[in-house]
Enzyme design. Structure first.
Site, PDB file in Angstrom:
ATOM      1  N   VAL A   5      -1.313   4.536 -15.363  1.00 54.24           N
ATOM      2  CA  VAL A   5      -1.047   5.913 -15.876  1.00 54.24           C
ATOM      3  C   VAL A   5       0.532   6.154 -16.084  1.00 54.24           C
ATOM      4  CG1 VAL A   5      -0.906   8.299 -14.773  1.00 54.24           C
ATOM      5  CG2 VAL A   5      -2.723   6.834 -14.033  1.00 54.24           C
ATOM      6  N   GLN A  39      -0.057  -8.854  -8.816  1.00 53.00           N
ATOM      7  CA  GLN A  39      -0.636  -8.577  -7.582  1.00 53.00           C
ATOM      8  C   GLN A  39      -2.127  -8.294  -7.725  1.00 53.00           C
ATOM      9  OE1 GLN A  39       1.074  -5.232  -4.868  1.00 53.00           O
ATOM     10  NE2 GLN A  39      -0.790  -4.264  -5.802  1.00 53.00           N
ATOM     11  N   GLY A  47       1.840   4.595   0.208  1.00 46.60           N
ATOM     12  CA  GLY A  47       2.388   5.708  -0.047  1.00 46.60           C
ATOM     13  C   GLY A  47       3.354   6.236  -0.980  1.00 46.60           C
ATOM     14  N   ALA A  48       4.092   7.355  -0.792  1.00 41.65           N
ATOM     15  CA  ALA A  48       4.716   7.843  -2.010  1.00 41.65           C
ATOM     16  C   ALA A  48       3.857   8.125  -2.987  1.00 41.65           C
ATOM     17  CB  ALA A  48       6.021   7.071  -2.359  1.00 41.65           C
ATOM     18  N   GLN A  60       6.103  -7.748   2.517  1.00 40.88           N
ATOM     19  CA  GLN A  60       6.070  -7.837   1.326  1.00 40.88           C
ATOM     20  C   GLN A  60       7.613  -7.594   0.546  1.00 40.88           C
ATOM     21  OE1 GLN A  60       2.849  -5.262   0.617  1.00 40.88           O
ATOM     22  NE2 GLN A  60       3.972  -4.584  -1.179  1.00 40.88           N
ATOM     23  N   HIS A  70      -1.559   6.914  -8.188  1.00 37.57           N
ATOM     24  CA  HIS A  70      -2.441   6.843  -7.000  1.00 37.57           C
ATOM     25  C   HIS A  70      -3.496   7.595  -6.834  1.00 37.57           C
ATOM     26  CE1 HIS A  70       1.718   5.338  -5.411  1.00 37.57           C
ATOM     27  NE2 HIS A  70       0.780   4.352  -5.140  1.00 37.57           N
TER      28      HIS A  70
END
Length: 266
Positions: A177, A154, A31-32, A61, A37
């Site tokens: 980005v 990751q 989210g956020a 995490q 995204h």
């Protein structure tokens, strides 16, 4: 767009889409949401028939001294952005839905690629990532999963996880980005004071300088970041593969920890 709050409901919805011959693109997030995204949703939208987004702040995490409690959770704004970019389904489960009322007794450890860098600074972090991603892949079923390259280590952990455990998932890496001044987009950027926000551009500048002098890249990056008084360097690393050298850096600005990286093709 349909918001779903159960694993069973998410699985049923995507199974029904595949039964009609459609391909599924999965975008796992905490989210956020921001433009980074959005670029992942756009990439999924461009190449898949159905786009499924997940919004889940994964407690596994986060370390004991990290920012789980204050991690931003702007659910309504996230839904607006996801809808605008063409997501079809959003999985938004509770912690209990994901891990049960007593938590999970099973975690996944991906050796080697999860060690060093973030794995050293944040012990257990990648076990939490691997565990939640495995659960999301099981819920989503066969799909293409879109991950940003900003969290490069990751991305390698997730890629290894898919390979080792034979998930029917294709991992699709997507470019970082950036803001106009080079700062990599991150949900944690909202924590930065104006002064730290200005200072944080040092990470991309240091990486660019390192890329211009690969033989001394780590020393160059280290020196540039250390000369920024508002930055506290965690690490600077160079990871060499057959086709590229990936330069990675992590540093704190105030209490906010940021990551960045750049790839240099051989």
């Amino acid at each position: 767009m349909q918001v779903i709050d159960t694993i069973a409901g998410f699985r049923k919805a995507l199974d029904a889409e595949r039964a009609e011959g459609k391909t599924v693109g999965l975008v796992p997030t905490m989210g956020a949401l921001h433009a980074g995204h959005a670029s992942l949703i756009d990439a999924a939208r461009a190449t898949c028939d159905v786009v499924a987004l997940t919004l889940f702040v994964n407690p596994l995490q986060f370390g004991p001294n990290e920012d789980l409690a204050k991690y931003p959770r702007p659910f309504e704004a996230d839904v607006v952005l996801a809808t605008a970019h063409g997501a079809d389904f959003v999985l938004h489960p509770s912690v209990e839905e994901m891990y049960g009322p007593n938590g999970t007794r099973t975690t996944i450890h991906v050796a080697e690629v999860s060690e060093g860098m973030e794995g050293a600074v944040r012990p257990g972090h990648f076990d939490g990532v691997a565990t939640v991603v495995a659960k999301l892949f099981n819920a989503a079923g066969p799909c293409r999963a879109f991950f940003g390259e900003k969290d490069y280590q990751q991305l390698q952990v997730v890629t290894q996880l898919v390979r080792d455990l034979s998930f029917p998932v294709e991992i699709v890496p997507c470019p970082i980005v950036r803001e106009a001044d080079g700062l990599a987009l991150s949900s944690r950027n909202v924590y930065l004071s104006p002064e730290d926000r200005a200072a944080a551009t040092v990470l991309h500048r240091a990486l660019q300088a390192g890329a211009a002098d690969l033989d001394h890249a780590v020393e160059v990056i280290t020196d540039i970041v250390n000369h920024e008084p508002r930055a506290t360097l965690d690490y600077a690393e160079a990871v060499v593969t057959d086709h590229e050298t990936r330069l990675l850096v992590a540093a704190k600005f105030g209490t906010t920890r940021l990551l960045d990286n750049i790839g240099v093709t051989h």
